[in-house]
Design a protein around this motif. Sequence first.
Motif, PDB file in Angstrom:
ATOM      1  N   MET A   1     -11.261  -1.713 -36.971  1.00  0.00           N
ATOM      2  CA  MET A   1     -11.570  -3.410 -36.522  1.00  0.00           C
ATOM      3  C   MET A   1     -10.632  -3.821 -35.229  1.00  0.00           C
ATOM      4  O   MET A   1     -11.161  -4.241 -34.590  1.00  0.00           O
ATOM      5  N   GLU A   2     -10.032  -2.225 -35.260  1.00  0.00           N
ATOM      6  CA  GLU A   2      -8.669  -2.290 -34.076  1.00  0.00           C
ATOM      7  C   GLU A   2      -9.825  -1.883 -32.332  1.00  0.00           C
ATOM      8  O   GLU A   2      -9.894  -2.706 -31.548  1.00  0.00           O
ATOM      9  N   ALA A   3     -10.907  -1.475 -32.767  1.00  0.00           N
ATOM     10  CA  ALA A   3     -11.443  -0.619 -31.394  1.00  0.00           C
ATOM     11  C   ALA A   3     -12.212  -1.793 -31.311  1.00  0.00           C
ATOM     12  O   ALA A   3     -13.048  -1.667 -30.116  1.00  0.00           O
ATOM     13  N   TYR A   4     -13.241  -2.932 -31.973  1.00  0.00           N
ATOM     14  CA  TYR A   4     -13.437  -3.941 -32.305  1.00  0.00           C
ATOM     15  C   TYR A   4     -12.417  -5.469 -31.142  1.00  0.00           C
ATOM     16  O   TYR A   4     -13.245  -5.399 -30.407  1.00  0.00           O
ATOM     17  N   GLU A   5     -11.663  -5.238 -31.904  1.00  0.00           N
ATOM     18  CA  GLU A   5     -10.692  -5.934 -31.068  1.00  0.00           C
ATOM     19  C   GLU A   5      -9.984  -5.454 -29.584  1.00  0.00           C
ATOM     20  O   GLU A   5     -10.545  -6.431 -28.513  1.00  0.00           O
TER      21      GLU A   5
ATOM     22  N   ALA B   1     -14.035  -6.427 -27.520  1.00  0.00           N
ATOM     23  CA  ALA B   1     -14.392  -7.669 -27.246  1.00  0.00           C
ATOM     24  C   ALA B   1     -13.105  -8.388 -26.659  1.00  0.00           C
ATOM     25  O   ALA B   1     -13.626  -9.451 -26.719  1.00  0.00           O
ATOM     26  N   ASP B   2     -12.532  -7.770 -26.455  1.00  0.00           N
ATOM     27  CA  ASP B   2     -10.789  -8.809 -26.686  1.00  0.00           C
ATOM     28  C   ASP B   2     -10.503  -9.821 -26.809  1.00  0.00           C
ATOM     29  O   ASP B   2      -9.911 -11.240 -26.089  1.00  0.00           O
ATOM     30  N   THR B   3     -10.339  -9.620 -28.254  1.00  0.00           N
ATOM     31  CA  THR B   3     -10.479 -10.790 -28.875  1.00  0.00           C
ATOM     32  C   THR B   3      -9.354 -10.144 -30.458  1.00  0.00           C
ATOM     33  O   THR B   3      -9.635  -8.834 -30.983  1.00  0.00           O
ATOM     34  N   HIS B   4      -8.935 -11.510 -31.238  1.00  0.00           N
ATOM     35  CA  HIS B   4      -7.925 -10.981 -32.248  1.00  0.00           C
ATOM     36  C   HIS B   4      -8.841 -11.371 -33.683  1.00  0.00           C
ATOM     37  O   HIS B   4      -9.124 -12.732 -33.664  1.00  0.00           O
ATOM     38  N   VAL B   5      -9.115 -10.481 -34.634  1.00  0.00           N
ATOM     39  CA  VAL B   5      -9.041 -10.796 -35.796  1.00  0.00           C
ATOM     40  C   VAL B   5      -8.585 -11.214 -36.599  1.00  0.00           C
ATOM     41  O   VAL B   5      -7.280 -10.520 -36.218  1.00  0.00           O
ATOM     42  N   THR B   6      -8.723 -12.412 -37.540  1.00  0.00           N
ATOM     43  CA  THR B   6      -7.833 -13.122 -38.336  1.00  0.00           C
ATOM     44  C   THR B   6      -7.628 -12.151 -39.996  1.00  0.00           C
ATOM     45  O   THR B   6      -8.468 -12.073 -39.841  1.00  0.00           O
TER      46      THR B   6
END
Length: 361
Positions: free
Chosen positions: A1-5, A8-13
């Motif tokens: 998840m951290e790699a995706y954030e 994508a330069d976004t925050h996952v809720t």
Amino acid sequence: MEAYEQRADTHVTYFEVTAALAFSIFATAAVDVAVVEVGLGGRLDATNVLTSSVSVITGIDIDHTEFLGTRIGEIATEKVAIVGRDGTLVTGPLPEQAIEAVTQHVESSNANWIKFGVDFAVEDAVVAVGGHQATIEGIFGRYEDLILRIHGRHQVDNLATSIATSELFIGQELDHHALALAVESITSPGRLEVVSRRPVVILDGAHNVQGFRGLAATLLDEFPALGWRLVLGIRGERDVEELVAPLNGLVSVVYATQAEDDAALDAADVAAKAGTALGVVAEVAPNVKEAIALAQQSAGSEGGVVVAGSLYLVGEAVAEFSSSRDRTSEAHVRFDAPRFDDTDDDGDEYVDRFDELDSIE
């Protein structure tokens, strides 16, 4: 998840993560039916990645204005966006201000709109012990004398909406005996739930104006005048005075408190505003447990206590009455689901692990 954030330069809720996990579990388990509730609004909600067989809007009112807008029409636009192209929408009673927004989306998406009061309805409903007895005119059938053991007349409308939704999902009339048994077994924890009798204590997760209107109507229509003590805790950006206004004349004392919730409003501020709005004495309690104890002591054995304002508040209140809340039912064990597959994906013989467990002593 951290790699995706990072990528994508976004925050996952938190909700997005848990929704994704749930959908993954559903897919792995190959569930036949999933009933999925939207988290917030609809248009941008994580659940809107799904393509639904039937979409449902039980009602629309002012709530979460910081995200959904301050007008009914704006909120309706967000909610109705869960309906996809050529989809099916079932709606419960809707305010007039929502009709235009819903109509526009239905027409633009070529959806089939099934309406409360037009395509299905509550034919009759009377107050019964612990709830209501109702006759529902569905889409494919008429269901007489259903016993719904939860308080709140609006819950009968919700029942009718759920019956119509189920009929559309399976494309036929429901089995009357199975439906009657299922309806009688329905519980709604923390929603106009009576958890004690002397004094009467009601837990209700009402946290918007619509919810407080329903609470007020239920207290008037289904309970004696008890001079209710209100344990109140509120969270988020809500107008305290507007929220509690429907209870004017029903409440004699307010005990304001805060749940263990970072978004909870200051109890002293809630007490001041609620006391002014209702024209009653308002006290501050340091925590939910003590607020309930004070309210019960004030009510005595013949009075009544209502705990409302936040699901977080009600969640903590549940712990104080947990021993009295168990209500088991045969509804989910009497009917066995048919099994059509005798082999698994590898062609091996299907083994019912529950039968294995039953054989172990």
